[in-house]
Design a protein around this motif. Structure first.
Motif, PDB file in Angstrom:
ATOM      1  N   ILE A 116       0.841  -1.201   0.000  1.00 55.66           N
ATOM      2  CA  ILE A 116       0.000   0.000   0.000  1.00 55.66           C
ATOM      3  C   ILE A 116       0.871   1.244   0.000  1.00 55.66           C
ATOM      4  O   ILE A 116       0.629   2.222  -0.736  1.00 55.66           O
ATOM      5  N   ALA A 117       1.928   1.221   0.824  1.00 59.53           N
ATOM      6  CA  ALA A 117       2.823   2.371   0.903  1.00 59.53           C
ATOM      7  C   ALA A 117       3.513   2.619  -0.439  1.00 59.53           C
ATOM      8  O   ALA A 117       3.737   3.763  -0.855  1.00 59.53           O
ATOM      9  N   GLY A 118       3.849   1.530  -1.171  1.00 59.17           N
ATOM     10  CA  GLY A 118       4.503   1.668  -2.471  1.00 59.17           C
ATOM     11  C   GLY A 118       3.603   2.334  -3.491  1.00 59.17           C
ATOM     12  O   GLY A 118       4.071   3.109  -4.331  1.00 59.17           O
ATOM     13  N   LYS A 119       2.323   2.067  -3.441  1.00 62.70           N
ATOM     14  CA  LYS A 119       1.380   2.675  -4.370  1.00 62.70           C
ATOM     15  C   LYS A 119       1.215   4.166  -4.130  1.00 62.70           C
ATOM     16  O   LYS A 119       0.828   4.907  -5.036  1.00 62.70           O
ATOM     17  N   LEU A 120       1.492   4.589  -2.898  1.00 60.84           N
ATOM     18  CA  LEU A 120       1.275   5.991  -2.551  1.00 60.84           C
ATOM     19  C   LEU A 120       2.534   6.840  -2.678  1.00 60.84           C
ATOM     20  O   LEU A 120       2.531   8.018  -2.340  1.00 60.84           O
ATOM     21  N   SER A 141       3.963   8.044  -5.264  1.00 59.64           N
ATOM     22  CA  SER A 141       3.853   9.137  -6.241  1.00 59.64           C
ATOM     23  C   SER A 141       2.876  10.231  -5.843  1.00 59.64           C
ATOM     24  O   SER A 141       2.730  11.226  -6.552  1.00 59.64           O
ATOM     25  N   VAL A 142       2.179  10.062  -4.729  1.00 62.60           N
ATOM     26  CA  VAL A 142       1.213  11.069  -4.292  1.00 62.60           C
ATOM     27  C   VAL A 142       1.974  12.295  -3.791  1.00 62.60           C
ATOM     28  O   VAL A 142       2.831  12.181  -2.907  1.00 62.60           O
ATOM     29  N   GLU A 161       5.531  11.752   2.295  1.00 62.57           N
ATOM     30  CA  GLU A 161       6.889  11.253   2.447  1.00 62.57           C
ATOM     31  C   GLU A 161       6.903   9.741   2.229  1.00 62.57           C
ATOM     32  O   GLU A 161       5.939   9.044   2.573  1.00 62.57           O
ATOM     33  N   PRO A 162       7.989   9.223   1.683  1.00 62.37           N
ATOM     34  CA  PRO A 162       8.076   7.762   1.504  1.00 62.37           C
ATOM     35  C   PRO A 162       8.002   7.050   2.853  1.00 62.37           C
ATOM     36  O   PRO A 162       8.470   7.556   3.872  1.00 62.37           O
ATOM     37  N   ALA A 163       7.363   5.898   2.862  1.00 60.67           N
ATOM     38  CA  ALA A 163       7.226   5.133   4.109  1.00 60.67           C
ATOM     39  C   ALA A 163       8.587   4.667   4.606  1.00 60.67           C
ATOM     40  O   ALA A 163       9.456   4.276   3.811  1.00 60.67           O
TER      41      ALA A 163
END
Length: 295
Positions: free
Chosen positions: A91-95, A97-98, A102-104
């Motif tokens: 889920i964190a990987g999909k987000l 590009s938002v 900040e990256p997880a």
């Protein structure tokens, strides 16, 4: 032999190889015996043996037994729910590009509830058996400590009760002395009333006067109350010197004390005697407050 109070506290520590423990045993008053035990989950069922040991030495009171055990070896480990962590990472990987997110980070993912749990490993069966054997012996020492504490408190209570009982006897002696003065006052009062009756146009028959006089004499007689109180006081002395659990008997005896004191007040017919009866009732209440904490 001193009395035993139902109030007491005992604490004791012990250890066995990789275990260190502390007992806390507290008791307060109760009509019967009630025991509550708090133990670690891996000692489930051991409370029955502890209650049996307590019941063999103590007859009355509410007892609260807490056992705190610390394992000196590392008995805890972190367990990661890898399936949940994998899904959360996806889920964190999909987000990524938002905009504005900040990256997880790993520490953030591990902080999510349900990802990491601290798990305690249960002791081995042979360890639990050895621990129960040691605790079974140790509880006897804790119990003896509580019994000693209750005996010390009971000794102090016994002194108070003996003093109160002595004061009750003094009041009873004063009441006996006051009866003579009261009888004289009652006689004068009756003679005055009789003189008024003799002046009536229709005098009261002698037979009726004799009947009323007999009723007054019977109602005013409090010798039986004096005798019963003295007998109850003697019984209290005997119980206070007993080497058995006498709390229930003393509590019942207090009811008898109070019953006779109430009758004494109702039949006194004299303000001074009534006051003595009231003072006696106050002492009886104080006596009973102490008695209700005796085993």
């Amino acid at each position: 032999m001193t009395l035993s109070s139902m109030t007491g506290f005992a604490r004791r520590g012990g250890e066995l190889v990789t275990y260190r423990w502390n007992w806390e045993l507290k008791s307060v008053n109760n009509k019967g015996l009630e025991v509550r035990v708090k133990l670690p989950s891996y000692l489930d069922g051991f409370d029955l043996e502890l209650k049996k040991k307590i019941g063999a030495k103590i007859t009355r009171g509410s007892l609260f037994l807490n056992l705190f055990i610390e394992r000196t070896t590392d008995s805890e480990s972190f367990v990661v729910n890898e399936d949940r962590l994998s899904k959360l990472s996806a889920i964190a990987g999909k987000l990524v590009s938002v905009p504005g997110l900040e990256p997880a980070r790993v520490d953030g993912l591990l902080a999510v509830k349900g990802i990491v749990d601290l798990v305690s490993t249960e002791p081995a069966d042979e360890d639990i058996k050895a621990l129960k054997t040691a605790l079974s012996k140790d509880i006897d020492v804790v119990l003896d400590g509580l019994i000693d504490a209750r005996a010390e408190e009971g000794a102090r209570m016994q002194e108070v009760l003996m003093t109160q009982l002595s004061k009750m006897r003094t009041l009873l002696d004063r009441a006996r002395e006051q009866v003579g003065e009261r009888d004289s006052a009652l006689r004068k009062r009756f003679e005055t009333q009789l003189a008024k009756l003799s002046k009536l146009d229709s005098p009261v028959p002698e037979e009726r006067i004799a009947q009323e006089l007999a009723i007054i004499v019977v109602k005013a007689d409090i010798q039986e109350e004096f005798d019963r109180l003295a007998s109850h006081f003697d019984e209290a002395d005997r119980l206070l010197a007993s080497n058995k659990a006498v709390g229930r008997r003393l509590d019942f005896l207090c009811q008898e004390f109070n019953r006779e004191a109430n009758t004494l007040c109702s039949k006194s017919g004299d303000t001074k005697l009534t006051q003595i009866g009231v003072d006696l009732k106050v002492l009886i209440d104080q006596f009973r407050e102490q008695v209700q904490n005796i085993e």
